[in-house]
Design a protein around this motif. Sequence first.
Motif, PDB file in Angstrom:
ATOM      1  N   SER A  40      -3.865  11.798   7.652  1.00  0.00           N
ATOM      2  CA  SER A  40      -3.769  12.012   9.254  1.00  0.00           C
ATOM      3  C   SER A  40      -3.667  10.913   9.854  1.00  0.00           C
ATOM      4  CB  SER A  40      -3.081  12.643  10.193  1.00  0.00           C
ATOM      5  OG  SER A  40      -3.549  13.893  11.234  1.00  0.00           O
ATOM      6  N   ASP A  41      -5.663  11.373  10.096  1.00  0.00           N
ATOM      7  CA  ASP A  41      -6.060   9.720  10.730  1.00  0.00           C
ATOM      8  C   ASP A  41      -6.311   8.620  10.643  1.00  0.00           C
ATOM      9  OD1 ASP A  41      -7.006  11.949  12.888  1.00  0.00           O
ATOM     10  OD2 ASP A  41      -8.518  12.874  12.042  1.00  0.00           O
ATOM     11  N   LEU A  42      -6.796   8.604   8.669  1.00  0.00           N
ATOM     12  CA  LEU A  42      -6.903   7.265   8.494  1.00  0.00           C
ATOM     13  C   LEU A  42      -5.745   6.607   8.541  1.00  0.00           C
ATOM     14  CD1 LEU A  42      -8.911   5.629   6.469  1.00  0.00           C
ATOM     15  CD2 LEU A  42      -7.906   6.942   4.763  1.00  0.00           C
ATOM     16  N   VAL A  43      -4.352   6.953   8.313  1.00  0.00           N
ATOM     17  CA  VAL A  43      -3.486   5.688   8.541  1.00  0.00           C
ATOM     18  C   VAL A  43      -3.377   5.378   9.269  1.00  0.00           C
ATOM     19  CG1 VAL A  43      -2.150   7.099   5.635  1.00  0.00           C
ATOM     20  CG2 VAL A  43      -1.428   8.242   8.138  1.00  0.00           C
ATOM     21  N   ARG A  44      -3.107   6.638  10.414  1.00  0.00           N
ATOM     22  CA  ARG A  44      -3.545   5.923  11.689  1.00  0.00           C
ATOM     23  C   ARG A  44      -4.312   4.754  12.396  1.00  0.00           C
ATOM     24  NH1 ARG A  44      -2.387  10.798  15.448  1.00  0.00           N
ATOM     25  NH2 ARG A  44      -3.565  12.154  13.848  1.00  0.00           N
ATOM     26  N   LYS A  45      -4.842   4.191  11.373  1.00  0.00           N
ATOM     27  CA  LYS A  45      -6.552   3.494  11.675  1.00  0.00           C
ATOM     28  C   LYS A  45      -6.074   2.301  10.494  1.00  0.00           C
ATOM     29  CE  LYS A  45      -8.118   5.421  14.681  1.00  0.00           C
ATOM     30  NZ  LYS A  45      -8.090   4.881  16.505  1.00  0.00           N
ATOM     31  N   ILE A  46      -5.089   2.282   9.909  1.00  0.00           N
ATOM     32  CA  ILE A  46      -4.801   1.041   9.096  1.00  0.00           C
ATOM     33  C   ILE A  46      -3.498   0.622   9.346  1.00  0.00           C
ATOM     34  CG2 ILE A  46      -3.963   0.765   6.229  1.00  0.00           C
ATOM     35  CD1 ILE A  46      -5.166   3.364   5.595  1.00  0.00           C
ATOM     36  N   ASN A  47      -3.772  -0.549   9.859  1.00  0.00           N
ATOM     37  CA  ASN A  47      -3.068  -1.163  10.590  1.00  0.00           C
ATOM     38  C   ASN A  47      -1.998  -2.372  10.280  1.00  0.00           C
ATOM     39  OD1 ASN A  47      -1.913  -2.453  12.824  1.00  0.00           O
ATOM     40  ND2 ASN A  47      -3.341  -3.642  13.495  1.00  0.00           N
ATOM     41  N   LEU A  48      -1.113  -1.553   8.934  1.00  0.00           N
ATOM     42  CA  LEU A  48      -0.393  -2.351   7.808  1.00  0.00           C
ATOM     43  C   LEU A  48       0.575  -1.283   7.603  1.00  0.00           C
ATOM     44  CD1 LEU A  48      -3.326  -2.919   4.479  1.00  0.00           C
ATOM     45  CD2 LEU A  48      -1.916  -4.544   6.106  1.00  0.00           C
ATOM     46  N   LYS A  49       1.430  -2.379   6.371  1.00  0.00           N
ATOM     47  CA  LYS A  49       3.057  -1.355   6.698  1.00  0.00           C
ATOM     48  C   LYS A  49       2.805  -1.099   5.497  1.00  0.00           C
ATOM     49  CE  LYS A  49       7.593  -2.664   5.160  1.00  0.00           C
ATOM     50  NZ  LYS A  49       8.688  -4.085   4.763  1.00  0.00           N
ATOM     51  N   LEU A  50       2.366   0.181   5.366  1.00  0.00           N
ATOM     52  CA  LEU A  50       2.429   1.459   4.365  1.00  0.00           C
ATOM     53  C   LEU A  50       3.433   2.586   4.044  1.00  0.00           C
ATOM     54  CD1 LEU A  50       0.656   4.636   5.519  1.00  0.00           C
ATOM     55  CD2 LEU A  50      -1.177   2.672   5.750  1.00  0.00           C
ATOM     56  N   ARG A  51       3.111   3.259   3.251  1.00  0.00           N
ATOM     57  CA  ARG A  51       3.650   4.144   2.374  1.00  0.00           C
ATOM     58  C   ARG A  51       2.915   5.498   2.251  1.00  0.00           C
ATOM     59  NH1 ARG A  51       8.800   4.462  -1.973  1.00  0.00           N
ATOM     60  NH2 ARG A  51       8.596   6.746  -2.646  1.00  0.00           N
ATOM     61  N   LEU A  98       0.808  -1.392  -0.253  1.00  0.00           N
ATOM     62  CA  LEU A  98      -0.350  -0.244  -0.375  1.00  0.00           C
ATOM     63  C   LEU A  98       0.638   0.785  -0.317  1.00  0.00           C
ATOM     64  CD1 LEU A  98      -3.266   1.413   0.714  1.00  0.00           C
ATOM     65  CD2 LEU A  98      -2.810   0.827   2.629  1.00  0.00           C
ATOM     66  N   LEU A  99       0.540   2.196  -0.674  1.00  0.00           N
ATOM     67  CA  LEU A  99       1.110   3.280  -1.115  1.00  0.00           C
ATOM     68  C   LEU A  99      -0.210   4.507  -0.904  1.00  0.00           C
ATOM     69  CD1 LEU A  99       2.999   6.387  -1.541  1.00  0.00           C
ATOM     70  CD2 LEU A  99       3.170   4.871  -4.084  1.00  0.00           C
ATOM     71  N   VAL A 100      -0.045   5.380  -0.331  1.00  0.00           N
ATOM     72  CA  VAL A 100      -1.044   5.945   0.502  1.00  0.00           C
ATOM     73  C   VAL A 100      -0.451   7.376  -0.414  1.00  0.00           C
ATOM     74  CG1 VAL A 100      -2.445   7.412   1.715  1.00  0.00           C
ATOM     75  CG2 VAL A 100      -1.892   5.186   2.312  1.00  0.00           C
ATOM     76  N   ILE A 101      -1.439   7.935  -1.084  1.00  0.00           N
ATOM     77  CA  ILE A 101      -1.482   9.443  -2.044  1.00  0.00           C
ATOM     78  C   ILE A 101      -2.315   9.616  -1.445  1.00  0.00           C
ATOM     79  CG2 ILE A 101      -0.295  10.711  -3.934  1.00  0.00           C
ATOM     80  CD1 ILE A 101       0.464   8.430  -5.389  1.00  0.00           C
ATOM     81  N   SER A 102      -2.223  11.435  -0.622  1.00  0.00           N
ATOM     82  CA  SER A 102      -2.788  11.919  -0.477  1.00  0.00           C
ATOM     83  C   SER A 102      -2.829  13.619  -1.146  1.00  0.00           C
ATOM     84  CB  SER A 102      -2.036  12.267   0.818  1.00  0.00           C
ATOM     85  OG  SER A 102      -3.388  13.571   1.720  1.00  0.00           O
ATOM     86  N   LEU A 103      -3.778  14.082  -1.629  1.00  0.00           N
ATOM     87  CA  LEU A 103      -4.035  15.123  -2.206  1.00  0.00           C
ATOM     88  C   LEU A 103      -4.036  16.679  -1.476  1.00  0.00           C
ATOM     89  CD1 LEU A 103      -6.474  14.086  -5.495  1.00  0.00           C
ATOM     90  CD2 LEU A 103      -3.786  13.957  -4.464  1.00  0.00           C
ATOM     91  N   LEU A 104      -3.051  17.443  -0.558  1.00  0.00           N
ATOM     92  CA  LEU A 104      -3.236  18.933  -0.758  1.00  0.00           C
ATOM     93  C   LEU A 104      -3.460  20.041  -0.781  1.00  0.00           C
ATOM     94  CD1 LEU A 104       1.209  18.459   0.998  1.00  0.00           C
ATOM     95  CD2 LEU A 104      -1.380  17.470   1.907  1.00  0.00           C
ATOM     96  N   LYS A 105      -4.392  20.567  -0.120  1.00  0.00           N
ATOM     97  CA  LYS A 105      -4.017  20.713   0.988  1.00  0.00           C
ATOM     98  C   LYS A 105      -5.103  20.289   1.850  1.00  0.00           C
ATOM     99  CE  LYS A 105      -2.161  25.180   0.189  1.00  0.00           C
ATOM    100  NZ  LYS A 105      -2.749  26.300   0.433  1.00  0.00           N
ATOM    101  N   GLY A 106      -6.291  19.780   1.087  1.00  0.00           N
ATOM    102  CA  GLY A 106      -8.040  19.557   1.493  1.00  0.00           C
ATOM    103  C   GLY A 106      -7.555  18.460   2.637  1.00  0.00           C
ATOM    104  N   SER A 107      -6.527  17.250   1.997  1.00  0.00           N
ATOM    105  CA  SER A 107      -6.821  15.332   2.706  1.00  0.00           C
ATOM    106  C   SER A 107      -6.226  15.864   3.834  1.00  0.00           C
ATOM    107  CB  SER A 107      -6.614  14.961   1.746  1.00  0.00           C
ATOM    108  OG  SER A 107      -5.019  14.276   1.713  1.00  0.00           O
ATOM    109  N   PHE A 108      -4.805  16.394   4.252  1.00  0.00           N
ATOM    110  CA  PHE A 108      -4.344  16.411   5.568  1.00  0.00           C
ATOM    111  C   PHE A 108      -5.142  15.819   6.849  1.00  0.00           C
ATOM    112  CE2 PHE A 108      -3.617  19.861   8.847  1.00  0.00           C
ATOM    113  CZ  PHE A 108      -4.122  21.045   8.629  1.00  0.00           C
ATOM    114  N   VAL A 109      -5.738  16.335   6.786  1.00  0.00           N
ATOM    115  CA  VAL A 109      -6.311  15.912   8.701  1.00  0.00           C
ATOM    116  C   VAL A 109      -7.179  14.564   8.463  1.00  0.00           C
ATOM    117  CG1 VAL A 109      -7.631  16.740  10.118  1.00  0.00           C
ATOM    118  CG2 VAL A 109      -6.744  18.741   8.905  1.00  0.00           C
ATOM    119  N   PHE A 110      -7.558  14.400   7.308  1.00  0.00           N
ATOM    120  CA  PHE A 110      -8.429  12.721   7.219  1.00  0.00           C
ATOM    121  C   PHE A 110      -7.009  12.123   6.653  1.00  0.00           C
ATOM    122  CE2 PHE A 110     -10.654  10.593   3.398  1.00  0.00           C
ATOM    123  CZ  PHE A 110     -10.845   9.502   4.642  1.00  0.00           C
TER     124      PHE A 110
END
Length: 174
Positions: free
Chosen positions: A48-59, A34-46
Motif C-alpha cells: 500500500s505504501d509502495l504503489v503510492r510512490k510509483i507515479n504510473l498508471k498501474l494495476r 505494470l501489474l503489481v501482484i501483492s502476496l498476502l498477508k505479509g506484504s499488505f502494508v508495504f
Amino acid sequence: MNEKRKVVISKEEIAEKVKELGEVITNDYKDKNLLVISLLKGSFVFTSDLVRKINLKLRVEFMTTSSYGNDEYSSGKVKVINDLHADIKDYDVLIVDDIVDSGNTMKFILDYLKEKNPKSIKSCVLLDKPERREVEIEADYYGFKIPDLFIAGYGLNYGNHYRNIEDIFVFEED
Ligand code: IMP
Ligand code: MG
C-alpha cells in the motif's frame, strides 16, 4: 515472554527506502504495462505504501500464499490459498512481498506465474535475509538486507499479531 520491542528498522527509514524504490520502479516501468501482484498477508502494508510512490498508471492484484511449516518459518512447500483472478499475458508483472527468507515462496510464485506467460516478471521485497536462503534466488528490487533475526511489524506477523506496528522490530527477552 516479557515483551520488549527493539526497533531494527524505524518507520522513518522504511518510508525513505519505499520512496527510493518507488522512484526506481517508476523509471524502470515508464514504458511498460505494470501489474503489481501483492502476496498476502505479509506484504499488505508495504504494497500500500509502495504503489503510492510509483507515479504510473498501474494495476494491483492480490494472491494469498502460505507455507505448510510452523507459524514462524516456511517448510518449503508453498500453497496458493487465494489465486489470481486476472489474465496477466498483457502485463509486466512485479511481484511484491515482505521478505525473501528461504526463498521458497518467491521461487514458487515466479515459476507459477511464468506459466501464465506475462510480458515480463520481476520481484520486489522490502527485506532480504540472505543467510537463510535454501534456493538460489535474488529479488530484482529490495529495500534492506538483514541478518538472521525473526522480525515483526510493518505487515510481518509474530504469531497472529503485530502486523500493525509501524517500525520493524525484534523482541528482546529479559
Ligand atoms: P520464504 O522462506 O522466503 O518462503 O519466506 C516466506 C514468508 O515467511 C515471508 O513472506 C514471510 O511472510 C515469512 N517470514 C520469513 N521471515 C520472517 C520474519 O522474520 N518475520 C515474519 N515473517 C517472516
Ligand atoms: Mg509472506
